[in-house]
Each structure stands twice: as C-alpha cells, then as structure tokens.
Design an enzyme around this catalytic site. Sequence first.
Site, PDB file in Angstrom:
ATOM      1  N   LYS A 262       0.942  -1.213   0.101  1.00  0.00           N
ATOM      2  CA  LYS A 262       0.160  -0.047   0.057  1.00  0.00           C
ATOM      3  C   LYS A 262       0.817   1.186   0.124  1.00  0.00           C
ATOM      4  O   LYS A 262       1.632   1.599   1.000  1.00  0.00           O
ATOM      5  CB  LYS A 262      -0.862  -0.128   1.061  1.00  0.00           C
ATOM      6  CG  LYS A 262      -1.536   1.341   1.467  1.00  0.00           C
ATOM      7  CD  LYS A 262      -2.677   1.162   2.803  1.00  0.00           C
ATOM      8  CE  LYS A 262      -3.469   2.552   3.167  1.00  0.00           C
ATOM      9  NZ  LYS A 262      -4.065   2.352   4.141  1.00  0.00           N
ATOM     10  N   LYS A 274     -10.395  12.395   8.665  1.00  0.00           N
ATOM     11  CA  LYS A 274      -9.693  11.890   9.816  1.00  0.00           C
ATOM     12  C   LYS A 274      -9.628  13.251  11.165  1.00  0.00           C
ATOM     13  O   LYS A 274      -9.786  14.446  10.416  1.00  0.00           O
ATOM     14  CB  LYS A 274      -8.472  11.460   9.681  1.00  0.00           C
ATOM     15  CG  LYS A 274      -8.346  10.226   9.062  1.00  0.00           C
ATOM     16  CD  LYS A 274      -6.948   9.826   9.008  1.00  0.00           C
ATOM     17  CE  LYS A 274      -6.802   8.307   8.320  1.00  0.00           C
ATOM     18  NZ  LYS A 274      -7.234   7.218   9.046  1.00  0.00           N
ATOM     19  N   ASP A 344     -12.277   6.663   4.333  1.00  0.00           N
ATOM     20  CA  ASP A 344     -11.063   6.494   4.791  1.00  0.00           C
ATOM     21  C   ASP A 344     -10.669   5.048   4.980  1.00  0.00           C
ATOM     22  O   ASP A 344      -9.639   4.730   5.226  1.00  0.00           O
ATOM     23  CB  ASP A 344     -11.270   6.734   6.573  1.00  0.00           C
ATOM     24  CG  ASP A 344      -9.838   6.977   7.069  1.00  0.00           C
ATOM     25  OD1 ASP A 344      -8.808   7.046   6.494  1.00  0.00           O
ATOM     26  OD2 ASP A 344      -9.997   7.336   8.344  1.00  0.00           O
ATOM     27  N   GLU A 346      -9.489   3.335   2.574  1.00  0.00           N
ATOM     28  CA  GLU A 346      -9.083   3.468   1.128  1.00  0.00           C
ATOM     29  C   GLU A 346      -8.040   2.522   0.515  1.00  0.00           C
ATOM     30  O   GLU A 346      -7.906   2.337  -0.518  1.00  0.00           O
ATOM     31  CB  GLU A 346      -8.585   4.865   0.924  1.00  0.00           C
ATOM     32  CG  GLU A 346      -7.280   5.217   1.133  1.00  0.00           C
ATOM     33  CD  GLU A 346      -7.152   5.083   2.711  1.00  0.00           C
ATOM     34  OE1 GLU A 346      -8.002   5.086   3.425  1.00  0.00           O
ATOM     35  OE2 GLU A 346      -5.900   4.722   3.097  1.00  0.00           O
ATOM     36  N   ARG A 348      -7.597  -0.659   1.080  1.00  0.00           N
ATOM     37  CA  ARG A 348      -8.165  -2.012   0.660  1.00  0.00           C
ATOM     38  C   ARG A 348      -8.732  -1.688  -0.714  1.00  0.00           C
ATOM     39  O   ARG A 348      -8.547  -2.705  -1.649  1.00  0.00           O
ATOM     40  CB  ARG A 348      -9.324  -2.623   1.606  1.00  0.00           C
ATOM     41  CG  ARG A 348     -10.703  -1.703   1.697  1.00  0.00           C
ATOM     42  CD  ARG A 348     -11.227  -2.120   2.863  1.00  0.00           C
ATOM     43  NE  ARG A 348     -10.965  -1.641   4.338  1.00  0.00           N
ATOM     44  CZ  ARG A 348     -11.598  -1.861   5.349  1.00  0.00           C
ATOM     45  NH1 ARG A 348     -12.406  -2.426   5.506  1.00  0.00           N
ATOM     46  NH2 ARG A 348     -10.883  -1.388   6.342  1.00  0.00           N
TER      47      ARG A 348
HETATM   48  N1  BES Z   1      -4.410   4.343   7.035  1.00  0.00           N
HETATM   49  C1  BES Z   1      -5.388   3.913   7.815  1.00  0.00           C
HETATM   50  C2  BES Z   1      -5.227   2.962   8.917  1.00  0.00           C
HETATM   51  C3  BES Z   1      -4.174   3.435   9.995  1.00  0.00           C
HETATM   52  C4  BES Z   1      -4.700   3.661  11.185  1.00  0.00           C
HETATM   53  C5  BES Z   1      -2.964   3.380   9.854  1.00  0.00           C
HETATM   54  C6  BES Z   1      -3.691   4.002  12.243  1.00  0.00           C
HETATM   55  C7  BES Z   1      -1.931   3.559  10.957  1.00  0.00           C
HETATM   56  C8  BES Z   1      -2.455   4.237  12.245  1.00  0.00           C
HETATM   57  C9  BES Z   1      -6.797   3.246   7.032  1.00  0.00           C
HETATM   58  O1  BES Z   1      -6.796   3.846   5.791  1.00  0.00           O
HETATM   59  C10 BES Z   1      -7.841   3.611   7.807  1.00  0.00           C
HETATM   60  O2  BES Z   1      -7.955   4.822   7.962  1.00  0.00           O
HETATM   61  N2  BES Z   1      -8.788   2.691   8.040  1.00  0.00           N
HETATM   62  C11 BES Z   1      -9.770   2.983   8.555  1.00  0.00           C
HETATM   63  C12 BES Z   1     -10.927   1.734   8.399  1.00  0.00           C
HETATM   64  C13 BES Z   1     -12.150   2.002   8.858  1.00  0.00           C
HETATM   65  C14 BES Z   1     -12.885   3.220   8.171  1.00  0.00           C
HETATM   66  C15 BES Z   1     -13.106   1.053   8.304  1.00  0.00           C
HETATM   67  C16 BES Z   1      -9.510   2.525  10.384  1.00  0.00           C
HETATM   68  O3  BES Z   1      -8.962   1.569  10.709  1.00  0.00           O
HETATM   69  O4  BES Z   1     -10.182   3.441  11.069  1.00  0.00           O
HETATM   70 ZN    ZN Z   2      -4.893   4.589   4.994  1.00  0.00          ZN
HETATM   71 ZN    ZN Z   3      -7.868   5.697   5.644  1.00  0.00          ZN
END
Ligand code: BES
Ligand code: ZN
Ligand code: ZN
Length: 497
Positions: A262, A274, A344, A346, A348
Amino acid sequence: MSLFNLSYNNLNELPDGQEAYIFGIFSDFGITKKFKEDHPKLSKKLDLAIENGEFEAKLNQVMVMYTPDCDTAKRYIAIGLGDSGKYTADYLRQASATAAKKCIDLKLSSFAIEFMGEDNLTIDDAQALAEGLVMGSYRFLNYKKQADDAFAGFQSVIATADADITNALGYGMSISGGVVLARDLGNHPSNVATPTYLADTAEAIAEKGGMKITIYEREDFEKLGFGGIGGVAQGSDVPPKFIIMEYMGGDSSAKTLGLVGKGLTFDSGGISIKPSAGMDEMKFDMLGGAAVLGIMSVVADIKPNLNIIAVVPSTENMNGGEAYKPGDILTAYNGKTIEILNTDAEGRLILADGLSYITDKYELDGVVDFATLTGAVVVALGHRYSGIMTNDQDFADQLLDVGEKTQDRVWQMPMDDEYAEDIKSTIADVKNTGAGRTAGTIAAGAFLREFVKEGTSWCHVDIAGSGWLKKGRPYLPDGPSGAGVRMIMELIRSWEK
Ligand code: BES
Ligand code: ZN
Ligand code: ZN
C-alpha cells in the site's frame, strides 16, 4: 547499499589506536577464559567493576572504560548480553545496536567490535551484528539544516572474529540497507515522498537490479479497469502511480513470489475526514509500499535465484472537488463492485486492484501484501507484531517461521469464510467497511481475499502498528521501523534452497 565500511579482522591483527574496542559480556558467567587471555589488563578492571556491582551485564547495559595501559584502543565499551541461557542472534542484534548508539553519542567514527563468548561468532550472529549496527545507528537528519549534532556518522567498523565472516556481514548490511530505505521513505513528508517519488525510487532500484518496470498513470486507470485506485485518486491533484516491477532472477525451476504494498502517500481520510490530532502520522500510510521497495532494493543488491513481481499502487487520499464519496460504487480490476461506506477505508481499494492485477497477470507461488491498513490492528497487537491473515495456512506458517527467526514478527488472525458476511453489501458485491467496530482488521483481510485469484496462496500483513513506533527499541527507532523487509528476505532465502 553500503552505509559505512564494515570489515572483519582477526583480533591479533587488529590495528592499534582504535577509537573504541567494544565487547559483549554475559550476565551469568562473567569474563571468559578466552577473553582473559586476549585482554589480561582489561579483564582485571572489568572484574573490579563486576565485583563492585557497577556492571551486571544485563542485556543492553553499557559501560565505558578508559584504560591508558591497554594500547589496542583509546577506550573499551562493555555491552551486556544478558543471560547466556536465553541468548539468540536477536540479543546480538540488540547489543550491537546499543553499541552503535553509544558510539554516536561519543561521536566515534571508527571502532572495533567483538562479541564475547567461548565460541566464535556463527554466521547468523555475524549477520545479526551487521544488522544491529546499521539499524541501531539509523538517524533521519535530511531536514535538519541547522544540525545541533555535527557527527557525520561511522566511517569504518571492524568486527573481530577468528573465521572469515565477510559474506555474513555483507548480507546483514545489505538487508539492513533495505530497512533503511523503507524507513527513509516513511520519514520523508508527503510533499516530498509523493507517488512520483516512489516511482522514481522504483526506477532506480529496477535499473540497478536489471528489473523490468512499468508505471501506469491516472490516464491509464480507466482503460485498465483500475477502479479502486482510480476512485481513491480522484480527490487529489497529485499524480497517482501504479508501479509494477519484475525481477526474473530465477532459473527454470525457480519459484515466483508476488509482493504488493500500500503506497498511500497521505491519508486525510477523504470526505470521511480524519480528526486533525495525529493526522500528520498519515504520511506513514505508504509503509507497505516502502517495505516492498526496501525488499526490491535488497534483491537488486544480492540478486537471489528466484523471480519476484512487486506491485505498489500509490496515491494520496484527499478531499478535492472530484473526491469519491460515501455511497459511491467502484469496480475493481477483477470486475467486483464495491460500495463505499467510508472513504477512509481506502487502502483496501487500491490493494484490490493491486492484488487482482498481480494474481491475474502472473503465475505466483505465493503473494504477500503489506499495508498500514487498520487502526484496529494497533488496538489488537500494539506496535510489536504485524497482523497476518491468509487463504493458505502452509504459506502463513512459513511467514510465521521467518518472522520468528528474524524477529520481524507476525501474529495470525482467524479469517474463516464466515467473515465474508461482514463485508456483504446490499447494493454491490462487497462494501469497504466491516461489522461496525468489531474485527476491523479481519474484515479488511476478508475484503482483500475477494480480490485474490482463486488458487493463489496469499498472506495479508497489516503493519499499521508494527510499521512505525511511538517508542523505539534498541535497533528500532521512533517512527518507521522497516517492518516486513527482514522477514521477506528470510522467506526469499528459504525459497532459494
Ligand atoms: N491508514 C489507515 C489505517 C491506520 C490507522 C494506519 C492508524 C496507521 C495508524 C486506514 O486507511 C484507515 O483509515 N482505516 C480505517 C478503516 C475504517 C474506516 C473501516 C480505520 O482503521 O479506522
Ligand atoms: Zn490509509
Ligand atoms: Zn484511511
């Protein structure tokens, strides 16, 4: 990538006048007979320090000794190796990292290092020693224009041993060079480490390693059917890149490994934005791609006998006027439709294109993807282990093994078929969120599984926690860790045999 000159020398032939001579000592058996013979004067002083309880040789304990009457070095630095019964190569990796840090504190640019014990260094130990020195001395100073620390880094380090450990040292240097590259890519801010920057880095690696490289641009996405990365990239003016590298170093019977990372160079969350606190950390959202590029840089260096295909989909996730929105439906490369319920989630989406492309175009013996994918994995495992999910237990077992061996550790999450229910959409084939706040890491894995071609062995490695650390450890600094590089290099070594 050679970061400083690391060579080996027999102790008896060590040039005099070293800035420091570094040695390790176990807590349970004190100074060995061999050490006493090699360093009689120093041993007496060390005995005194131990008798007086000033040095217990706990793992990573440090003591600097000035001994003008011993002439090999200006100073001697004892590093605790802890209990010999618990010793593994990782203790040495830690101890040499601790030594490297001390030498930076003291601003020593050249020194000699040995790690004591009755036995000589094994090959694994020598590799770990090199890795500890490089990884432990890592500093990211590119943007410190008014450096408060004028130390320019190490020039030459001599490891003393009775056997020729040149190859093992070189291998450890090379692997940790890949770790350093991954860390650097993570540390650069998103206005520097853009998708174009990742593509340029990949080009340089490909050139060095004789690899074929293809880079698809935004204009190519629609005709190729890359609806995942295409959708995410809509919100950003910064050009996205879909990077494909092919290393065909194997003979006719060699295996082919697939890697997907990624490469999200900044994740604002998009329209599902966020919170501002900590949003700066989302420059790290490309650490999966960075791990893959780090691995490919080592591959370019050591040219193993196997084939490797690497794919890094790279874009920002931003909030521009054309940004994709909750409720939108995207179609990934394999034709599956995805209902967007949170912009968010994104990572996946870009991985959906990456995984379906690589498993469609290439015959792979296994594919591993790396991604800072879910906050949930940080809650589950903290910053120590990566979370791993699979469609093939034998393949996961191999990664668990090499993860343990290298201490680039992974912990498996269950992912039974029934988790597919969590990502069912009412309007499309799947949705990009799971079942509320439950099992978020597994839901993301179950989502990715939909994009891996039937029959291809696959592991998903969520490095959102392990990829960067709030609080460093001896050979892992605060910030990006380079997680994934050492583990995969060990997998590659085992596949070569
Ligand atoms: N990049 C984030 C995941 C992340 C969170 C990486 C904290 C490093 C530290 C990812 O894109 C994300 O925002 N995931 C969400 C998914 C949810 C909206 C289903 C998450 O984990 O909150
Ligand atoms: Zn992300
Ligand atoms: Zn994200």
